[in-house]
Design an enzyme around this catalytic site. Structure first.
Site: not given
Ligand code: FCB
Length: 460
Positions: A183, A364
């Site tokens: 990210e 994620e």
């Molecule tokens: C993302 C991050 C991760 C976590 C989630 C909720 O942006 O990569 O580390 O904090 O959000």
């Protein structure tokens, strides 16, 4: 297959659009974490200071003054944690490597003890037949590099290449994938412009320089990784959010297009052979001073996969129009993020429209919800959130998106950045006073889906 250019939007979608009964048999199910959020042991075995150590120890930066000093104590408990993953039947585990454990000052001396830790972790995973998917940079920059200018300075990108080389040489024979960055929008924008993440700067020009240097660092590191570990699959992980117009008003439509370019396309376009969205660059007054000859080609280095992180959407309202009343029935998570599963289908299709046959992973996806005081493992909201997003991923597969795996954020409750320990994302509940781990209903649900490849109901 390694592809730089899409085969074509139409061929990918038309050739593959079929109804499939469930996830493919070789679909990879896993869970994600990151180093600073779970490891603790920030002072052990020669680890250097990171920007998150400095930031979290600065009063007022993190809710309740929480820090990652102990976190989930995973540094000492990794072996039990791997056993827990095996108990859940996870096929894969995505974790990040702490740069300040490997090179405590960011460059120069390499810490063997730091490398040994990840060596042991990777071997423990392989012993249990769990694929290790690692990320090099999940936001914990060595403080020494921040002191020398941080990501707004090009030297940080050069330092990253050295770090990537050390890790690829040591672990490249055993990792399933290695991602350069997690990210970069967050590391650049939240860290250098919004100031709500480490290093806490509020300088929009510095954030733009940081964003470019992060992408250059990625591209140069891809080359270093290829020569150090030619057989390992390497890529990058981006966060995506649909930015949709709050109404049909042309000004809202324009605001949404602008936000989409600023947030999603700013990273996706250069990585897939395009340029930074020009109208946005002009509107925000970026003069491209940091862009050197050859940078855009470096950034567009061939990838073996792209990771997609997805949580929510944003509705864009033009600042020229009066604010809209909140929409009734809007469902949100504990962080106030709207629950919008269909956005995941759209985002996967958007990414595939640029990357063609390139394998994609949801790296994620997950949700924080308040604890049930009677039973912290009872989390029907998280089960419902996951189920609806798994269904959205299945829809993308049916439309031909080459999605290969799905990692839930997060394996266990952990240090949620500026929110400290107040927000819990875990498939596993952690009692931070005792470090006791207890699998939640959502953990059992993921286990059931990983076993069957079907969106079945929760198995207790
Ligand atoms: C993302 C991050 C991760 C976590 C989630 C909720 O942006 O990569 O580390 O904090 O959000």
């Amino acid at each position: 297959m390694r592809l730089t250019r899409p085969v074509s939007y139409e061929s990918v979608f038309k050739e593959r659009a079929v109804a499939i009964p469930g996830f493919p048999a070789d679909f990879t199910w896993g869970a994600s974490t990151s180093a600073y959020q779970i490891e603790g042991a920030t002072d052990e075995d020669g680890r250097g200071e990171s920007i998150w150590d400095r930031f979290s120890h600065t009063p007022g930066r993190v809710r309740n003054g929480d820090t990652g000093d102990v976190a989930c104590d995973h540094y000492h408990r990794y072996s039990d944690d791997v056993a827990l993953m095996a108990e859940l039947g996870l096929h894969a585990y995505r974790f990040s490597i702490a740069w300040p454990r490997i090179l405590p000052a960011g460059t120069g001396a390499v810490s063997e003890a730091g490398l040994d830790f990840y060596d042991r972790l990777v071997d423990a995973l392989l012993e249990r037949e769990i694929e290790p998917h690692a990320t090099l940079y999940h936001w914990d920059l060595p403080q020494a590099l921040e002191d020398a200018g941080g990501w707004p300075a090009r030297a940080t990108a050069n330092a990253f290449v050295g770090y990537a080389d050390v890790v690829a040489r040591r672990l490249g024979d055993r990792l399933a994938t290695l991602a350069t960055l997690n990210e970069p929008w967050c590391s650049s924008h939240l860290g250098y412009a919004a100031g709500i993440h480490a290093p806490g700067r509020t300088d929009p020009a510095a954030a733009l320089a940081a964003a470019h240097h992060l992408l250059v660092a990625h591209g140069m590191a891809m080359e270093a990784i290829r020569s150090a570990a030619p057989r390992m699959r390497a890529g990058i992980v981006l966060n995506f959010e649909p930015h949709l117009p709050a109404s049909e008003h042309p000004l809202d439509v324009e605001a949404a297009a602008f936000a989409h370019a600023r947030y999603n396309r700013w990273f996706l376009d250069p990585l897939t052979g395009g340029d930074y969205p020009e109208d946005v660059a002009r509107a925000i007054g970026w003069r491209r001073d940091e862009v050197q000859a050859g940078d855009m080609a470096t950034i567009a280095a061939p990838l073996d996969f792209m990771g997609v992180n997805y949580y929510t959407r944003t509705l864009e309202r033009s600042s020229l129009l009066p604010p809209l009343a909140p929409r009734p029935g809007r469902r949100v998570t504990g962080l106030g993020w709207e629950i919008y599963p269909e956005g995941l289908t759209g985002i996967l299709e958007l990414v595939a429209s640029r990357t063609g046959n390139l394998p994609l992973y949801v790296d994620e996806n997950g949700a924080a919800f308040p604890l049930d005081p009677a039973d912290p493992t009872h989390d029907p909201d998280r089960v419902a959130y996951l189920r609806s997003h798994f269904a959205a991923a299945l829809a993308a597969l049916e439309h031909g998106v080459p999605l290969r795996g799905y990692f839930v954020w997060s394996l266990m409750d952990n240090f949620e950045w500026a929110e400290g320990y107040a927000q819990r994302f875990g498939l596993v509940h952690v009692d931070f006073a005792t470090q006791e781990r207890r699998v939640r209903e959502s953990g059992r649900y993921l286990a059931a889906v990983a076993r069957s490849g079907k969106l079945e109901e929760v198995a207790r």
